[in-house]
Design a protein around this motif. Structure first.
Motif, short mmCIF file in Angstrom:
data_model
loop_
_atom_site.label_atom_id
_atom_site.label_comp_id
_atom_site.label_asym_id
_atom_site.label_seq_id
_atom_site.Cartn_x
_atom_site.Cartn_y
_atom_site.Cartn_z
N GLY A 211 0.67 -1.10 0.10
CA GLY A 211 0.36 0.50 0.07
C GLY A 211 1.13 1.30 0.20
N LYS A 212 0.45 1.93 -0.93
CA LYS A 212 0.89 3.80 -0.87
C LYS A 212 0.29 4.84 0.20
N THR A 213 1.13 5.11 0.95
CA THR A 213 0.25 5.27 2.18
C THR A 213 1.03 6.64 2.60
N GLY A 214 1.85 7.04 2.57
CA GLY A 214 3.20 7.62 3.17
C GLY A 214 4.36 8.37 1.73
N GLU A 215 5.46 8.21 2.62
CA GLU A 215 6.65 8.58 1.52
C GLU A 215 6.44 9.01 0.67
N THR A 216 5.98 7.01 0.29
CA THR A 216 6.17 6.81 -1.04
C THR A 216 4.85 7.79 -2.50
N LEU A 217 3.85 7.81 -1.40
CA LEU A 217 2.55 8.08 -2.07
C LEU A 217 2.98 10.19 -2.40
N VAL A 218 3.82 10.64 -1.67
CA VAL A 218 4.49 11.83 -1.64
C VAL A 218 5.15 12.05 -3.49
N LYS A 219 6.44 10.92 -2.89
CA LYS A 219 7.45 10.69 -4.40
C LYS A 219 6.47 10.54 -5.79
#
Ligand SMILES: NC(=O)c1ccc[n+]([C@@H]2O[C@H](COP(=O)([O-])OP(=O)(O)OC[C@H]3O[C@@H](n4cnc5c(N)ncnc54)[C@H](O)[C@@H]3O)[C@@H](O)[C@H]2O)c1
Length: 388
Positions: A211-219
């Motif tokens: 799940g893409k929920t934090g740092e990778t979502l912003v990236k």
């Protein structure tokens, strides 16, 4: 459409938050903030409603679900008033959580999971059951010749060797029991040729990974911006500090490596080159379910002028993940009802390390998701938005 949601890791933080959230939404005790499937562009008649969802799952720990929910309330992850109001509903779900099978051959453990899934479907008269893996992150899998072919895999599972990691054993059991499978974790899950072939053979969809929920979502929002403006990213370094069960698991270097690999993929695949720098994940018990990510990006503009961008993300991991678990269960159930089979690449929007990803850009992934779900609604006989 009565839909079972079978959570592997049912007593973990993400699972417990998902269950509390779904029960609260069903009772009208909260608003669907964070649920993508409740946006006007996505909601519609193909999706099971929150009242259609029935929860069960496996976990090796025996802590009662209500106690896990109380602990999350004490940590500020879910509101305590909801946990108190939902005590009876949580007790009903408790009856559908089974101990994770242990001992015996892998084939015997698969048979146990298949029997639990069939029993769950029969007792609740469910149209379908979506198996969602939200259990602890595993180390990267050791390759085995039986991973290449379903017949060789079936034969190997009868032997004493641990030929599959638990996430893949659950995927194998899900497909054997005619259930779609979603992997919310970076673990191997259905990502083996033998399991992909089995899913296709049985006409079952599956989705993942992580799940893409934090740092990778912003990236996945920022990296396409640098690419589209032809700015040259020279370095991208990230530090993630987190506690909780996930943080404790990721303190193990092997599990940590699996997660870091999943988090870094977005940059190379979006930019077309690998800037310097790494992503680090450190366990800080005190932070519990709240994660802080700090990223530093250095980049060059016209005439090579050097610049930098920093961001800090303070997120509550389980509160970010739980609505996506519900979204994925609802969309995957609708895809199964519409006859979809094989990897659901159109659900890349939800994942750090998506299956068959054509793009890591959140904007492009959003467009694909909306088109895919619109097709499901059209197949279900209507396109008008309606509350789920
Ligand atoms: N929270 C997020 O934002 C987020 C984002 C992406 C991915 N994830 C992934 O979701 C997963 C769950 O995270 P969490 O914070 O709930 O972790 P957690 O440690 O709180 O929960 C994991 C649960 O899995 C159970 N488990 C372990 N082995 C199992 C097995 N063989 N069978 C069944 N259950 C088993 C554990 O007992 C535990 O209850 C992790 O893999 C994490 O990396 C979380």
């Amino acid at each position: 459409m009565r839909t079972g949601v079978w959570l592997v890791g049912a007593r973990g933080s993400v699972a417990t938050t998902s269950i509390v959230g779904a029960l609260a939404l069903r009772s009208g005790l909260t608003a669907p903030i964070g649920c993508v499937t409740e946006l006007p562009q996505v909601r519609g008649p193909a999706l099971p409603s929150f009242s259609d969802l029935v929860f069960g799952g496996h976990d090796p720990v025996l802590t009662p679900l209500a106690k896990r929910a109380e602990a999350l309330a004490a940590a500020g992850v879910v509101p305590g008033r909801l946990v108190a109001a939902l005590a009876d509903d949580l007790a009903v779900v408790e009856d559908d959580i089974r101990p994770a099978p242990s001992g015996g051959t892998p084939a015997e453990r698969v048979a146990r999971v298949v029997a639990d899934l069939a029993d769950f479907r029969r007792r609740h008269d469910l149209d379908r059951v979506v198996v969602v893996n939200v259990s602890a992150t595993e180390p990267v899998v050791t390759p085995h010749p039986a991973h290449a072919d379903p017949a060789a895999l079936a034969a190997a599972l009868d032997g004493p060797d641990e030929v599959l990691p638990p996430s893949s054993l659950y995927a194998y059991a899900a497909f054997t029991a005619d259930c779609p499978y979603v992997d919310f974790t970076p673990s191997t899950g259905a990502r083996l040729p033998a399991l992909a072939a089995l899913a296709t053979h049985r006409g079952l969809p599956y989705a993942g990974h992580d799940g893409k929920t934090g740092e990778t979502l912003v990236k996945s929002v920022l990296a396409p911006m640098f690419a589209m403006r032809n700015l040259q990213v020279r370095s991208w370094s990230g530090i993630n500090l987190l506690g909780g069960g996930d943080g404790a698991t990721l303190a193990d270097p092997a599990a940590n490596a699996a997660k870091v690999e999943s988090k870094q993929r977005v940059l190379g695949e979006t930019l077309g080159y690998h800037p310097q720098g790494d992503t680090r994940i450190d366990y800080v018990e005190e932070l519990g379910d709240f994660k802080t990510a700090w990223d530093l990006v250095t980049f060059a503009g016209f005439l090579g002028t050097g610049m930098r961008l920093e961001f800090t993300w303070h997120g509550c991991d389980s509160a970010l993940a739980a609505p996506l678990v519900l979204d994925l269960a609802r969309i995957t159930a609708a895809a199964h009802a519409a006859g979809a089979s094989g990897p659901l690449a159109d659900l890349a929007f939800f994942f750090k390390d998506p299956l068959d990803a054509a793009t890591h850009s959140l904007g492009e992934q959003w467009t694909r998701l909306c088109g895919f779900v619109a097709g499901l609604h059209a197949a279900a006989g209507g396109t008008d938005a309606q509350a789920g």
